[in-house]
Write an enzyme that holds these catalytic residues in place. Structure first.
Site, PDB file in Angstrom:
ATOM      1  N   ASP A  75       0.853  -1.190   0.000  1.00 16.72           N
ATOM      2  CA  ASP A  75       0.000   0.000   0.000  1.00 16.72           C
ATOM      3  C   ASP A  75       0.890   1.240   0.000  1.00 16.72           C
ATOM      4  O   ASP A  75       1.328   1.707   1.044  1.00 16.72           O
ATOM      5  CB  ASP A  75      -0.917  -0.007   1.222  1.00 16.72           C
ATOM      6  CG  ASP A  75      -1.918   1.150   1.199  1.00 16.72           C
ATOM      7  OD1 ASP A  75      -1.714   2.108   0.421  1.00 16.72           O
ATOM      8  OD2 ASP A  75      -2.884   1.104   1.974  1.00 16.72           O
ATOM      9  N   HIS A  82      -0.039   7.934   3.654  1.00 15.95           N
ATOM     10  CA  HIS A  82       0.548   7.167   4.750  1.00 15.95           C
ATOM     11  C   HIS A  82       2.034   7.476   4.972  1.00 15.95           C
ATOM     12  O   HIS A  82       2.647   6.894   5.870  1.00 15.95           O
ATOM     13  CB  HIS A  82       0.371   5.665   4.497  1.00 15.95           C
ATOM     14  CG  HIS A  82      -1.049   5.277   4.257  1.00 15.95           C
ATOM     15  ND1 HIS A  82      -2.049   5.512   5.170  1.00 15.95           N
ATOM     16  CD2 HIS A  82      -1.653   4.682   3.183  1.00 15.95           C
ATOM     17  CE1 HIS A  82      -3.201   5.087   4.678  1.00 15.95           C
ATOM     18  NE2 HIS A  82      -2.988   4.577   3.482  1.00 15.95           N
TER      19      HIS A  82
END
Length: 260
Positions: A170, A175
């Site tokens: 991911d 993030h």
């Protein structure tokens, strides 16, 4: 194309290969320690079932790239059902499709279903601006029954966890990049929802006297952000219902977990 026309469409197949290093990296990213030898030592290795979610992460991205929803979409919930233990290394054929698409008025909810011989995973993607086309609203989400008083467990995330979990697949910028996370109202990059919900299975398994690799069912809704380093309280009810909080804020709601 209106949102409802995506329902039932194939998103293709992929054969995804991995080795024991990928399995060990994943276990460390969701909170396994050096003492969990059957999760981090290749000679004793068991595969966490949630590892399969990293192999299937491409599927919702395919739907996004096809233009079904835009950058405002969020991962609303996740379901994982396990059919068989995954091998320590190998190659798995994954088939993806769009499941139901529900019209919520101002938004649509797309189900992305990925199937293999080992697991079936279902993403629910909440897409603002894609609803209002006259489609079915869909059933009200069901939650596992909460029996009695919950047990309070603790889950400690670490500051480097989102950066580490990115290496499992991911790579979304929210993030890792403060500029990207600021665009969604988060000044500090947030932990991946799949990392958070997968990490909860370790303390829950320990509390139940189960092995985390014996997970057969996991579900939950992503109700709020987690910043790497946050300490979460996990309330676990008899029967497998659970909820995770940071302080008074719920971050995983309607959680369900079953171990073999």
């Amino acid at each position: 194309m209106i949102a409802g026309e995506w329902a039932g469409r194939s998103l293709g197949e992929r054969s995804v290969a991995y080795d024991n290093r990928d399995v060990i990296l994943y276990a460390l990213a969701v909170g396994a320690t050096r003492d969990d030898l059957d999760l981090v030592f290749e000679d004793r290795l068991r595969v966490l079932p949630t590892f399969g979610l990293t192999l299937a992460q491409w599927a919702p991205d395919v739907l996004s790239d096809a233009g079904a929803f835009d950058h405002r979409s969020v991962h609303g919930s996740q379901v994982l059902d396990v059919q068989a233990p995954m091998p320590r290394e190998g190659e798995i054929l994954l088939a993806a499709r769009v499941g139901n698409v529900w019209d919520k008025g101002t938004a649509a909810v797309f189900e992305v279903v990925v199937e293999s011989d080992y697991f079936t995973a279902t993403w629910a993607i909440f897409a603002p601006g894609a609803g209002g086309y006259g489609g079915e609203r869909g059933p009200r989400a069901a939650s596992a029954e909460r029996a009695g008083e919950p047990r309070r467990l603790s889950l400690q995330t670490v500051p480097t966890q989102a950066a580490l979990y990115r290496l499992t697949g991911d790579r979304h910028h929210i993030h890792i990049d403060p500029e990207a996370s600021a665009l969604i109202g988060q000044p500090i990059p947030i932990l991946q929802g799949l990392c958070t919900i997968s990490a909860t299975t370790l303390p829950i398994a320990a509390a139940l006297g189960a092995h985390p690799a014996d997970l057969t069912h996991l579900a939950g809704r992503f109700a709020g952000p987690v910043v790497p380093g946050d300490t979460l309280d996990v309330d676990l009810w008899e029967g497998g219902a659970f909820e995770a909080k940071h302080g008074d804020d719920i971050v995983i709601s309607a959680g369900e977990v079953v171990f073999e």
